[in-house]
Design a protein around this motif. Structure first.
Motif, mmCIF file in Angstrom:
data_model
loop_
_atom_site.group_PDB
_atom_site.id
_atom_site.type_symbol
_atom_site.label_atom_id
_atom_site.label_comp_id
_atom_site.label_asym_id
_atom_site.label_seq_id
_atom_site.Cartn_x
_atom_site.Cartn_y
_atom_site.Cartn_z
ATOM 1 N N LEU A 36 -7.873 1.208 -5.642
ATOM 2 C CA LEU A 36 -7.695 2.487 -4.964
ATOM 3 C C LEU A 36 -8.634 2.562 -3.773
ATOM 4 O O LEU A 36 -9.824 2.244 -3.883
ATOM 5 N N GLU A 95 -3.055 3.707 -2.749
ATOM 6 C CA GLU A 95 -2.970 2.736 -3.843
ATOM 7 C C GLU A 95 -2.638 1.383 -3.222
ATOM 8 O O GLU A 95 -1.719 1.273 -2.411
ATOM 9 N N GLY A 109 -9.110 0.830 -9.827
ATOM 10 C CA GLY A 109 -7.926 1.623 -9.526
ATOM 11 C C GLY A 109 -8.111 3.096 -9.842
ATOM 12 O O GLY A 109 -7.222 3.908 -9.619
ATOM 13 N N GLN A 110 -9.274 3.470 -10.362
ATOM 14 C CA GLN A 110 -9.591 4.848 -10.723
ATOM 15 C C GLN A 110 -10.652 5.390 -9.770
ATOM 16 O O GLN A 110 -11.672 4.724 -9.538
ATOM 17 N N THR A 115 0.837 -1.193 0.000
ATOM 18 C CA THR A 115 0.000 0.000 0.000
ATOM 19 C C THR A 115 0.872 1.244 0.000
ATOM 20 O O THR A 115 1.925 1.271 0.634
ATOM 21 N N GLU A 120 -1.736 -2.544 -4.122
ATOM 22 C CA GLU A 120 -1.343 -3.527 -5.131
ATOM 23 C C GLU A 120 -1.306 -4.909 -4.497
ATOM 24 O O GLU A 120 -0.798 -5.076 -3.394
ATOM 25 N N ARG A 150 -5.859 9.156 -0.539
ATOM 26 C CA ARG A 150 -5.849 8.105 -1.559
ATOM 27 C C ARG A 150 -4.703 7.127 -1.301
ATOM 28 O O ARG A 150 -3.538 7.511 -1.317
ATOM 29 N N THR A 176 -4.231 -3.665 -9.045
ATOM 30 C CA THR A 176 -4.156 -2.463 -8.220
ATOM 31 C C THR A 176 -5.550 -1.889 -8.054
ATOM 32 O O THR A 176 -6.289 -1.740 -9.029
#
Length: 145
Positions: A124, A136, A87-88, A45, A138, A134, A122
């Motif tokens: 979000l 991220e 992921g968006q 993360t 993975e 935010r 990935t």
């Protein structure tokens, strides 16, 4: 269940196959789950310059992952949150706070294994819709039970 299981009638998706590249269809439509993963996920993360690893059983809910992120980054768990599976930000499909009745599947009702996440994927995580922290996430490793 959050993502669809394949059935014999795929006619809706078949209509679009000639119009889009295969990878675009996969991002637009729900993922197909062949067999739920049973084991342990290792997530890498990232929030700004801060990076950490979190391990979770596939049986944990997305709310359990939220709680681990809260502890890892020192948040106070006093705001709404969502996981965006593409992921968006602000896209569907999403998984959200159980209290966020306006969007996404409730995080306490979806296990990690039901998400269909694979190694290298990935997603979000956004915490506090006003501040929009935010993170991220993975999928770094998946170890079978």
């Amino acid at each position: 269940m959050f993502f669809y299981q394949d059935d014999e009638d795929n006619s809706f998706i078949d209509i679009f196959k000639d119009l889009f590249e295969a990878e675009d269809l996969e991002q637009t439509f729900a993922r197909k789950i062949e067999e739920p993963f049973q084991g342990t996920y290792t997530f890498r993360t990232t929030l700004g310059d801060a990076t950490t690893k979190i391990q979770c059983s596939a049986e944990y809910t997305m709310e359990d992952l939220h709680n681990a992120l809260q502890e890892a980054y020192g948040f106070w768990n006093d705001h709404l949150y969502s996981f965006f599976m593409t992921g968006q930000a602000w896209t569907e499909p999403s998984i959200s706070s159980p209290e966020d009745w306006m969007s996404g599947q409730p995080a306490d009702e979806v296990t990690l294994s039901e998400t269909g996440l694979k190694q290298g994927d990935t997603i979000l995580y956004i915490y506090d819709y006003g501040a929009e922290w935010r993170v991220e996430i993975e999928v770094e490793e998946m170890v079978e039970k």
